[in-house]
Scaffold this active site. Structure first.
Site, short mmCIF file in Angstrom:
data_model
loop_
_atom_site.label_atom_id
_atom_site.label_comp_id
_atom_site.label_asym_id
_atom_site.label_seq_id
_atom_site.Cartn_x
_atom_site.Cartn_y
_atom_site.Cartn_z
N ASP A 67 0.86 -1.18 0.00
CA ASP A 67 0.00 0.00 0.00
C ASP A 67 0.89 1.22 0.00
O ASP A 67 1.94 1.24 0.63
CB ASP A 67 -0.86 0.01 1.26
N PHE B 52 -16.53 12.62 6.61
CA PHE B 52 -16.13 12.02 5.35
C PHE B 52 -16.77 10.65 5.22
O PHE B 52 -16.90 9.91 6.18
CB PHE B 52 -14.61 11.86 5.33
N THR C 126 -19.46 9.58 -0.52
CA THR C 126 -19.44 10.97 -1.02
C THR C 126 -18.03 11.43 -1.35
O THR C 126 -17.83 12.29 -2.18
CB THR C 126 -20.03 11.92 0.02
N ARG C 127 -17.06 10.84 -0.70
CA ARG C 127 -15.65 11.19 -0.85
C ARG C 127 -15.40 12.67 -0.60
O ARG C 127 -14.57 13.29 -1.25
CB ARG C 127 -15.14 10.78 -2.24
N MET C 128 -16.17 13.25 0.31
CA MET C 128 -15.86 14.62 0.73
C MET C 128 -16.36 14.83 2.15
O MET C 128 -17.15 14.07 2.68
CB MET C 128 -16.49 15.64 -0.24
N SER C 129 -15.86 15.88 2.75
CA SER C 129 -16.32 16.25 4.08
C SER C 129 -16.48 17.77 4.09
O SER C 129 -16.17 18.44 3.11
CB SER C 129 -15.29 15.80 5.13
N ASP D 54 -4.54 -4.58 6.53
CA ASP D 54 -5.11 -4.48 7.86
C ASP D 54 -6.63 -4.53 7.89
O ASP D 54 -7.21 -4.97 8.85
CB ASP D 54 -4.59 -3.25 8.60
N ASP E 242 -9.16 -6.63 3.23
CA ASP E 242 -7.86 -7.16 2.81
C ASP E 242 -7.76 -8.66 3.03
O ASP E 242 -6.86 -9.32 2.50
CB ASP E 242 -6.72 -6.50 3.60
#
Lengths: 701, 89, 561
Positions: free
Chosen positions: A329, A397, A401-404, A539, A543
């Site tokens: 990652d 967040f 929506t991928r925003m805050s 983690d 995964d």
């Protein structure tokens, strides 16, 4: 995974990226009395039942018994000549006996070190009482060893967590220093991916938790690690088995050689005593590697444990050496976990000051390091909060929506987030995106940063440049890996441009941008289809399938229970870069085994030249006696003494392993064959000669 | 006549029980069995060794050498097991 | 002296020159690519497959291949044994020879089926023309083809291909490789003066007036396949030392080249199969260098002669005892090393009369079995050593050892180990038993250290499927016939089974792509290490025997006793 995810908490990693040694912190290993115990164990292991497990040494042991009988009655197998055969046979018996004891000692020391480590671990999980939650809601005090998978227990501040489990209810801080060496307490709460699993032996220091036990007694991670380092459940690894076969075959070949020798020698009138034959046999069979093989394996596991990594099998550690591809990652492994706001880029003719203000408004409720760094940068540009915080509403967040952002008391909405998401937000309010925005987005991406767009209602104010900081020294590590033939693939949720910039900066071989958890499995499948072995770290719960699919899956201790179950190693420090160290340990294990095998076999040449010329009296092979050894008995004794002493001499090497250097295979081969191959040919010639001089000087023979 | 018959039948039963008992013991403990077989084989081998030595070896030495040869063969057998079934060790 | 070494040098030069061409041709044959001979041979093969019921396109699994080898060889062996036992009533028997003893017939049948051709008899006085041509001549083709087929199947497996079909490999080995070369070679031998007739012996009146019977027969065709197929079983008792088998230096050259060309070419064939001619050439030169060293010490030993004899003569003369003067010391030394190296076993001089250095070299070859090695199997053994080297040293680069991208694991090591074990068991144990009863069993004619060489040589020759003899030994006894038969069978079929299983298990492995972390097996370094491992594993096993045999004898001669 998500570039614009500013909220996922990342645990602090103060030691990441530092030199390897600083990361070794075995918890309180007590090494006192280790050697005394090992000496005792070395004799206990003389039990024939145990000796049967080691074919090479078993032969030496049988030889010792026969020579012991010949010491009592030198004429056991026929009349012998020579002055004082009893002393000679006695000396051979003694040396053979010590050869066996030394080999046992090597194993005992390795096991002892493992045990010491296991004891330290065990001290963290002494039998404790746990409050078991009964179905009717009441609690009962039971011993922690009676807890089974699925039981619910309650722990309150001051308690020690009785078994591995998952938090079902409550929020509490837990001190995990007993197993991780990390002094800062960790927050544990229900529901969250990373913070919901607890490990037995850790101490809860505030509040209370309800835990569902996830392991049966004796099956927890710590138990597994204890079993492994103690060597109790040590199954031979595939490679060790193949090597055992080869050693047995060599032993068998030399057994035939030596067993057929007496009639051939008798035919030319040079009878050889049985004691000398046994001495010859022991000198020829690969006792050095035979004696040290299991110690090397145990020490390898021990080294992994010293790195605070729990491996569920020796096979996994060995597989590390064979890894062709590392799937890593980006965040936390290649770059520092926290991205920091570096610059504001206003667009749509907004001023820098406006931009800073809006950015500040959007971030006041953002507690993530990214959010805080935006606040810091904005305040540096003299932006101030000009509304009542208590009246405003923070928007969390979410991956969807991928925003805050913040809903202001006056009804205005401020948002920050992924550029696409903000574009959508603005469009839904009839605003429009401009080419200026795209230019800023591209510029930030090209710099390897993460662009966050900021908008107030339908107006986009600008782009925040979140800088990703590549860990110092990571490029060198990747270079080393490349030289060792290991390919690295970086996975990131960033867009292609950002990903390629970071990839270039970090020096990874390949990257997957805008990756989803499914991409991880796909990458692993693709690599494995080409016959490659893949290692990865992970983690999160999502995964788990990838961890199970990978040949070596390292789960972070902070990770979910599912991830830990699926992986074959768990890193207690939760440091993803450690994967690179584990690969090196795996390689070191194989190299040590190979080096000592080569050394052991190369030694045979010198031993042959010491013994063969002097034992056939009638053949007059004196010219072959290149070492000019004094007499038959001194030559045989010197070769045997060398053979016995080389085992303890190599114990340190077997335990610490051959120093691993990140070189290409051919360079490594060249180097090691020079040291252990050629060295193995030359060293015994010198050593045997020296021992011969010493023996002659004290008139032992 | 009858008496003798009874006796022999009893003897057969006894022998059967005894052999079953011995067999059970051997299945558990391999060492006595192996030793016994070795010494039986030595009955054949020792005279051969004696003959090969052409009179230079006394009989008791020949016996000891015979045991040694058989021991070597047993070790070889053990090593073959290691080669073909290394997982057991 | 220089003339002798020049002869050796020129012969080796021819070998080096033809190897790539023959190697490429063999590859084309077994990859079923177009060859020049196709138009003539294709129809013949179709008839053979049709008659034999062979489904040519069908690939065999490892056990099917093993069974095909074993059953076909068993049937051939029984067939030949019956011909021997009934040769008295069969035609083509001008000298009216009766059946040999059953143990000799059994030994001979086994010996020729296993491509060994160890002979405990004199051909011209034991076997009729029918036995020689129909039984022995037949086996000379099929046993060589069996070896070639197994060698090719092994290379196929190693390079990740299916093993192929044994009957097809057997057929094309004969029709496209052994037979065409044999025809050309036989004609050359005929031109050079080797007889080919079905008439009985000629009687001649000597100068003293006595009548002498001179044995002859269908020698030329027999001779060339004897050499080419690494068979070595002579038409006459003294093999290629006989003036009708090997009349002059030219025939000697042809026979030497015929003997070594296929084993040398197979190394190159591997290179083309594996698409790695670099590795093939490295291996070729490795074997070549060991070979040249052995030829060198043998030739120098023969050239210097026997010091005991020379001190009587008062001159430095080469050792010509047991040699044909028309070949001289150099050609005989070259032949001796080559015939033991290639597992041919034909001789053009008495190996019993070689100097200790020559004894050492010939025994060394028999122990290693890879200094060119037998038809097909020699090349396979070379790769067994390579696999063992990869395993021993490959760990030192920190990876599970790989060969050609395929991991060497337990199964491969067990199978390679079996091959490594066969030789010590079936050479040393019978030698030890025989030497324990020197008066009753051994039949040694030259006691002392030389006697050890005689006995060990006989079993090594049997187990390595070489077939040459030290000759001094009185070996036509039931003990020798039967014990060497065991060594012959074990030395042939146990390794063949192990090789095929190993090849198949390698073929089924998923190849790992090569990276910088992969140990390259086609480097000079690795090839040198392989040479070292070969010497340690192969020679150290037999070092005590070598020390008590040729080495002790050399010191004894040097000390002047």
């Amino acid at each position: 995974m998500d570039s614009a995810n500013p909220t996922s908490p990342k645990p602090p990693r103060p030691r990441s990226g530092g030199p390897r040694d600083s990361r070794k912190h075995t918890p309180k290993v007590n090494k006192k009395g280790l050697y005394q115990r090992a000496v005792k164990d070395a004799f206990v292991k003389l039990n024939p039942r145990q000796m049967l497990k080691n074919p090479v040494m078993f032969l030496v042991w049988v030889g010792t018994i026969i020579t012991a009988l010949m010491t009592i009655d030198p004429n056991l197998f026929g009349p012998t000549q020579g002055n004082n055969p009893r002393v000679f046979n006695g000396l051979i018996t003694l040396i053979l006996f010590f050869t066996v004891v030394f080999a046992n000692f090597a194993e005992a020391v390795a096991e002892g070190r493992g045990k010491a480590q296991a004891d330290a671990l065990r001290s963290t999980k002494s039998d404790i009482t746990a409050r078991k939650l009964l179905p009717d809601g009441s609690t009962a005090e039971v011993s922690s060893t009676t807890l089974h998978r699925g039981d619910l227990v309650k722990v309150v501040a001051g308690d020690i967590i009785p078994a591995d489990g998952e938090v079902m209810a409550g929020v509490a801080s837990v001190d995990e220093s007993a197993i991780t060496g990390e002094s800062a307490p960790v927050l544990k709460e229900t529901g969250s991916d990373v913070a919901s699993s607890v490990t037995s032996g850790t101490r809860i220091i505030s509040d209370e938790l309800t835990i569902r036990i996830t392991s049966d007694p004796g099956k927890g991670f710590i138990d597994r690690m204890i079993a492994l380092v103690e060597g109790a459940e040590r199954a031979k690894t595939p490679n060790e088995i193949a090597l055992t076969v080869l050693l047995a075959v060599l032993t068998l070949v030399f057994l035939f050689v030596v067993a057929t020798l007496p009639t051939i020698a008798n035919y030319v009138g040079s009878p050889i005593s049985v004691a000398v034959l046994i001495a010859l046999l022991v000198a020829l069979i690969p006792t050095t590697i035979g004696g040290l093989l299991s110690a090397i394996g145990i020490a390898g596991m021990d080294r992994v444990a010293q790195f605070n990594v729990i491996a569920t099998s020796g096979r996994a550690v060995e597989a590390c050496g064979d890894i062709n591809t590392l799937v890593l990652d980006k965040t936390g492994t290649i770059t520092l976990g926290n991205r920091l706001a570096e610059e504001f880029i206003p667009v749509n003719s907004h001023s820098m000051q406006d931009m800073a203000n809006v950015a500040l408004m959007a971030s006041v409720f953002d507690e993530t390091p990214e959010g805080k760094s935006i606040v810091r940068l904005a305040e540096k540009l003299d932006a101030r909060v000009n509304f009542d915080k208590s009246q405003a509403e923070g928007i969390e967040f979410s991956a969807k929506t991928r925003m805050s952002g913040t809903n202001l008391p006056d009804g205005n909405e401020v948002r920050k987030g992924a550029v696409d998401a903000i574009k959508g937000f603005v469009r839904s309010r009839n605003g429009r995106s401009t080419s200026e925005l795209d230019a800023a987005y591209e510029r930030v991406s090209r710099l390897g940063g993460t662009p966050l767009a900021v908008a107030l209602n339908d107006d986009i104010y600008g782009v925040i440049y979140l800088k990703d900081i590549v860990k110092p020294g990571i490029r060198d590590r990747f270079d080393q890996l490349r030289r060792m033939g290991v390919r690295t693939i970086m996975l990131t949720g960033d867009n292609r441009i950002t990903a390629s910039v970071i990839a270039q900066e970090a020096g990874v071989d390949d990257f997957i941008a805008e990756a989803t958890p499914e991409d991880k499995i796909e990458v692993i499948h693709r690599e494995q289809a080409q016959g490659k072995l893949v290692a990865m770290t992970g983690d999160g719960t999502n995964d788990a399938p990838a961890l199970a699919q990978a040949n070596v899956g390292v789960a972070m201790n902070t990770g979910t229970q599912a991830a830990k179950e699926a992986a074959n190693m768990v890193d207690l420090d939760s440091d993803p870069t450690k994967l690179i160290d584990i690969v090196a340990i795996g390689k070191q294990l194989l190299i040590t085994r190979g080096a000592l095998t080569t050394f052991s076999i190369a030694n045979d040449i010198a031993k042959y030249f010491a013994i063969i010329p002097v034992i056939f009296v009638s053949a007059r092979l004196e010219s072959l006696n290149v070492m000019n050894l004094t007499s038959t008995s001194s030559a045989v004794l010197s070769a045997l003494i060398y053979n016995a002493l080389i085992i303890p001499a190599l114990i340190p090497l077997a335990l610490t392993g051959v120093k691993f250097r990140p070189l290409t295979a051919n360079q490594l081969l060249q180097r090691n064959i020079l040291i252990y191959g050629l060295g193995g040919v030359v060293a015994p010639f010198i050593a045997i000669k020296v021992i011969d001089i010493a023996i002659t000087a004290v008139r032992l023979a | 006549m009858k008496k003798i018959e009874l006796l022999s039948r009893n003897w057969l039963v006894e022998a059967d029980i005894a052999s079953a008992f011995v067999w059970k013991g051997w299945c558990k403990q391999k060492l006595p069995l192996v030793t016994f077989v070795l010494f039986c084989l030595n009955l054949v081998l020792a005279p051969a060794v004696y003959a090969a030595a052409n009179g230079s070896l006394e009989r008791r030495y020949a016996w000891a050498v015979g045991v040694l040869i058989l021991l070597t063969l047993a070790l070889a057998g053990y090593l073959f097991v290691v080669v073909f079934q290394p997982e057991r060790f | 002296m220089w003339q002798g070494f020049l002869q050796i040098g020129l012969t080796l030069l021819i070998l080096v020159a033809i190897t790539p061409f023959l190697g490429r041709y063999i590859t084309r044959v077994f990859l079923q690519q177009k060859t020049l001979l196709d138009p003539i041979i294709k129809p013949v093969e179709r008839v053979i497959y049709g008659l034999g019921g062979v489904r040519a396109k069908e690939e065999m699994t490892d056990w099917q291949y093993v069974q095909a080898v074993l059953y076909s060889n068993l049937v051939m062996g029984i067939f030949v044994f019956l011909i021997f036992m009934f040769q008295g009533i069969l035609p083509l028997n001008p000298t009216n020879l009766s059946a040999p003893s059953w143990d000799l017939a059994l030994h001979t049948a086994i010996s020729f089926t296993t491509n060994t051709n160890q002979q405990h008899y004199s051909g011209e006085t034991t076997f009729s023309y029918a036995s020689q041509m129909l039984a022995l001549g037949f086996l000379m083709f099929t046993s060589a083809a069996t070896g070639l087929a197994v060698g090719i199947a092994f290379i196929r497996g190693l390079t990740g291909r299916p093993l192929g079909n044994f009957y097809v490999d057997l057929t094309v080995s004969i029709t496209r490789i052994l037979l065409p070369i044999s025809i050309v070679g036989a004609v050359l031998l005929l031109i050079a003066g080797v007889p080919e007739t079905l008439n009985g012996p000629v009687s001649a009146i000597t100068l003293e007036g006595a009548t002498q019977y001179i044995a002859r027969g269908p020698v030329a065709h027999f001779e060339i396949i004897k050499q080419l197929g690494e068979n070595g079983g002579g038409f006459f008792g003294i093999n290629s030392a006989h003036p009708f088998e090997n009349p002059n230096a030219f025939t000697n050259l042809i026979e030497i080249i015929a003997m070594v060309c296929i084993p040398a070419a197979l190394i190159y064939t591997y290179g083309v199969f594996a698409n790695n001619t670099k590795q093939a050439l490295l291996l070729f030169w490795m074997v070549f260098i060991i070979f040249v060293i052995l030829v060198g010490i043998s030739a120098v030993g023969e050239y210097q002669g026997n010091p005991l004899v020379n001190s009587i003569l008062g001159a430095e003369e080469p050792n010509l005892e047991g040699k044909e003067v028309r070949f001289g010391w150099a050609e005989t030394a070259l032949w001796a090393v080559l015939t033991t190296g290639t597992m041919c076993g034909a001789v053009n001089g008495m190996h019993d009369s070689l100097m200790p250095t020559g004894e050492f070299s010939t025994l060394f070859n028999l122990f290693l079995q890879i200094i060119w090695g037998g038809q097909g199997t020699g090349t396979a053994y070379l790769f067994i050593y390579l696999i063992l080297t990869v395993f021993l040293t490959g760990l030192m680069v920190g990876r599970t050892p790989e060969f050609l991208g395929r991991k060497i694991e337990k199964r491969e090591i067990v199978l390679a180990s079996v091959i490594l074990l066969v030789h010590p068991i079936f050479v040393l144990i019978p030698s030890a038993i025989t030497l324990a009863f020197p008066n009753t069993l051994a039949g040694i004619t030259n006691p002392g250290f030389h006697g050890i060489s005689q006995v060990v040589y006989e079993y090594a020759s049997a187990s390595a499927n070489n077939g040459s003899g030290f000759e001094g030994l009185q070996d036509a006894t039931p003990w020798w016939n039967l014990t060497t038969s065991i060594s012959l069978l074990a030395g042939r079929y146990i390794p063949i089974i192990a090789l095929l299983l190993l090849a198949d298990s390698m073929a089924h492995k998923q190849p790992v792509p090569e990276t910088a972390g992969t140990l390259r097996t086609d480097s000079l370094l690795f090839t040198s290490i392989t040479a070292g491992v070969i010497l340690i594993l192969g020679v150290l096993t037999f070092f005590p025997v070598l020390a008590l045999g040729p080495i002790a004898e050399a010191f004894k001669i040097a000390s002047g006793q």
